[in-house]
Design a protein around this motif. Structure first.
Motif, short mmCIF file in Angstrom:
data_model
loop_
_atom_site.label_atom_id
_atom_site.label_comp_id
_atom_site.label_asym_id
_atom_site.label_seq_id
_atom_site.Cartn_x
_atom_site.Cartn_y
_atom_site.Cartn_z
N LEU A 56 1.71 3.61 17.97
CA LEU A 56 1.50 3.80 16.55
C LEU A 56 2.54 4.07 15.53
O LEU A 56 2.37 4.14 14.33
CB LEU A 56 0.52 4.94 16.44
N GLN A 57 3.90 4.20 16.16
CA GLN A 57 5.15 4.52 15.42
C GLN A 57 5.65 3.09 14.58
O GLN A 57 6.54 3.20 13.94
CB GLN A 57 6.33 5.35 15.89
N ASN A 58 5.16 1.99 15.31
CA ASN A 58 5.49 0.81 14.65
C ASN A 58 5.13 0.33 13.31
O ASN A 58 4.08 0.99 12.68
CB ASN A 58 4.75 -0.26 15.54
N LYS A 59 6.04 -0.05 12.38
CA LYS A 59 5.59 -0.03 11.02
C LYS A 59 4.71 -1.23 10.76
O LYS A 59 3.86 -0.95 9.63
CB LYS A 59 7.06 -0.86 10.23
N HIS A 60 4.22 -1.71 11.97
CA HIS A 60 2.90 -2.67 11.87
C HIS A 60 1.75 -1.90 11.38
O HIS A 60 0.82 -2.55 10.93
CB HIS A 60 2.82 -3.35 12.98
N CYS A 104 -4.46 -4.18 9.70
CA CYS A 104 -2.94 -4.04 9.94
C CYS A 104 -2.63 -5.34 10.60
O CYS A 104 -1.54 -5.96 10.38
CB CYS A 104 -2.49 -2.94 10.26
N GLU A 105 -3.45 -5.64 11.88
CA GLU A 105 -3.08 -6.79 12.62
C GLU A 105 -3.58 -8.25 11.68
O GLU A 105 -2.70 -9.00 11.94
CB GLU A 105 -3.65 -6.90 13.83
N LYS A 106 -4.30 -8.17 10.93
CA LYS A 106 -4.84 -9.17 10.11
C LYS A 106 -3.82 -9.73 9.24
O LYS A 106 -3.53 -10.62 8.85
CB LYS A 106 -6.04 -8.99 9.42
N GLU A 107 -3.01 -8.70 8.59
CA GLU A 107 -2.11 -8.84 7.58
C GLU A 107 -0.88 -9.27 8.08
O GLU A 107 -0.05 -10.23 7.61
CB GLU A 107 -1.69 -7.31 6.86
#
Length: 111
Positions: A56-60, A104-107
């Motif tokens: 979860l620390q990923n900017k994604h 977030c994954e869709k973006e």
């Protein structure tokens, strides 16, 4: 044949003690296994939590991360080290909007 009651008593007593000690040994092994299994599961839970935290620390996932005390001062009213910042920005609302992980994954796939 054992016709004397003392001989039968000794035999019954020795078999009884043998059964009791064997049962006690099995009971101890059972609880040792339960403790080992609990330790095993706690280590897997620790590894899973650490993996999730680093993931979860990923900017994604900036929009999907749950709120923390550093982003929302209203959640941390008792922290005295940030009192000056709270007093400066007392009436400023937070602009952060939470999104789901799916959004977030869709973006990222759209970009």
């Amino acid at each position: 044949d054992l016709d004397h009651p003392y001989g039968v008593g000794v035999l019954v007593s020795s078999v009884t003690f043998l059964i009791i000690f064997r049962a006690n040994y099995g009971y101890q092994r059972y609880w040792e296994a339960c403790g080992a299994l609990h330790h095993f599961m706690s280590k897997w839970m620790d590894a899973t939590i650490h993996t999730a935290v680093f993931h979860l620390q990923n900017k994604h996932y900036d929009g999907a991360r749950p709120p923390n005390f550093f982003d929302h001062d209203e959640l941390n009213q008792l922290n005295l080290t940030r009192a000056r910042k709270r007093n400066d920005e007392k009436n400023k609302p937070s602009e952060r909007r939470l999104k789901s992980v799916y959004d977030c994954e869709k973006e990222v796939t759209e970009v």
